[in-house]
Design an enzyme around this catalytic site. Structure first.
Site: not given
Ligand SMILES: [Zn+2]
Ligand SMILES: [Zn+2]
Length: 360
Positions: A187-189, A192
């Site tokens: 999951h890439c912040p 998002n």
């Protein structure tokens, strides 16, 4: 919620047994031993209570995971909330560099550089910029891919404990998105968004072209940075040189741009290389850990573990980039392309397959 009636029943039985034991002890003295039937009932009750939380798979890892669960939950919630903030940060920082490039650098390049150098900077700079914006937009807006939630014929390897749906091969649950994701990488912040089957290429290309763009700014702006740095240092001399407000702003902007782009080039460059290594091996970030464990587990038995999704280095890249013919290296790799990835993300070819699955 299912445990409530069971728990109430156990509680009532425990209270009844407790009252019965107390009555029996009062009538026979506290030191008296319980009769055999009461001992049996007490032991039965203890077994029933223990059966509620007994787990044959309990180990130190499971206990540590359970203890860490609240921390993971807090991290997941914070990442979910701060996702839009990170995206805004990427947009604001990139825009600030563009502003400096167009307002401060472009007029200087046009007035002082030779025509070939002007053509190079305008040509390369804009190609790189288009590739960054295109891949970032697509990485954010493209759903990573989710397994079907209704009954289907897709083969699966396990069932998600949280979604209660079958998980096809390479699918993993994302705690932040609260969903199962096909060929989940992470999951890439900064996006998002989850990086999965349908947006993995966009994510990697964004990292690659942003690294290239930052390296380009850092290398081509090195002399400007050194000049701006010595100009700022010279303001401490006596008498200080007379710079206009515009000159001072230009020097500070150049220093800001060089420091930011150099830092991003190094940090993101490392991440991009790491992902390139994973793609060459035909594995995702999550599968790297799984494959490492499997390799160790097989080694203890004297066996060699083979990643079933590794089709060979060149084939892995062709599959990842969607290169099906020679011209695709230009149209699908060096130019913006919204083509769908190879396969549907639900079923996968397992090694060994035919030697060159996408002959180019
Ligand atoms: Zn799930
Ligand atoms: Zn996610």
């Amino acid at each position: 919620m299912h445990l409530c009636p069971t728990f109430l029943l156990l509680l009532l039985r425990w209270v009844r047994l407790h009252l019965w034991v107390r009555r029996w002890r009062c009538s026979n003295g506290n030191n008296s031993r319980l009769p055999t039937c009461a001992q049996r009932r007490w032991a039965y009750l203890r077994v029933m209570v223990r059966s509620l939380y007994y787990n044959s798979l309990t180990s130190s890892d499971v206990i540590m995971d359970s203890l860490m669960e609240p921390i993971f939950w807090v991290v997941d919630v914070l990442t979910r909330w701060f996702g839009p903030v990170f995206v805004c940060l990427v947009v604001v920082l990139t825009s600030s560099i563009l502003l400096i490039a167009y307002v401060g650098l472009l007029p200087m390049v046009l007035s002082t550089y030779s025509p070939p150098w002007i053509a190079w900077h305008i040509g390369y700079g804009h190609w790189n910029l288009v590739m960054i914006i295109f891949h970032y937009y697509k990485a954010i807006r493209t759903a990573p891919g989710y397994p079907p939630k209704v009954k289907n014929e897709v083969p699966f390897v396990s069932v998600c404990k949280k979604c209660i749906i079958p998980k096809p091969a390479r699918t993993h649950h994302c705690g932040i998105c609260n969903a199962c994701v096909l060929k989940m990488d992470h999951h890439c912040p900064w996006l998002n968004n989850c990086v999965g089957h349908f947006n993995h290429r966009y994510f990697f290309c964004f990292c690659l072209f942003l690294t290239l763009g930052c390296a380009y700014c850092s290398i081509s702006g090195r002399n400007l940075f050194l000049d701006a740095y010595s100009a700022i240092e010279s303001t401490y001399q006596t008498p200080p040189p007379t710079y206009t407000f515009r000159d001072k702003m230009f020097h500070k902007s150049i220093i800001y741009m060089w420091v930011l782009t150099s830092t991003v080039a190094v940090a993101l460059g490392g991440l991009t290389i790491w992902h390139a290594v994973l793609i060459s091996r035909g594995e995702t970030s999550i599968e790297r850990h799984i494959n490492n464990k499997e390799t160790e587990r097989n080694a203890t038995r004297g066996k060699v573990y083979k990643n079933p999704f590794n089709y060979g280095r060149l084939n892995n890249w062709k599959v990842f980039l969607g290169v099906e013919k020679r011209s695709h290296w230009l149209t699908r790799v060096l130019l913006p392309s919204g083509h769908a990835p190879y396969g549907n993300g639900l079923t996968w070819d397992i090694y060994p397959i035919r030697k060159d699955m996408m002959p180019v």
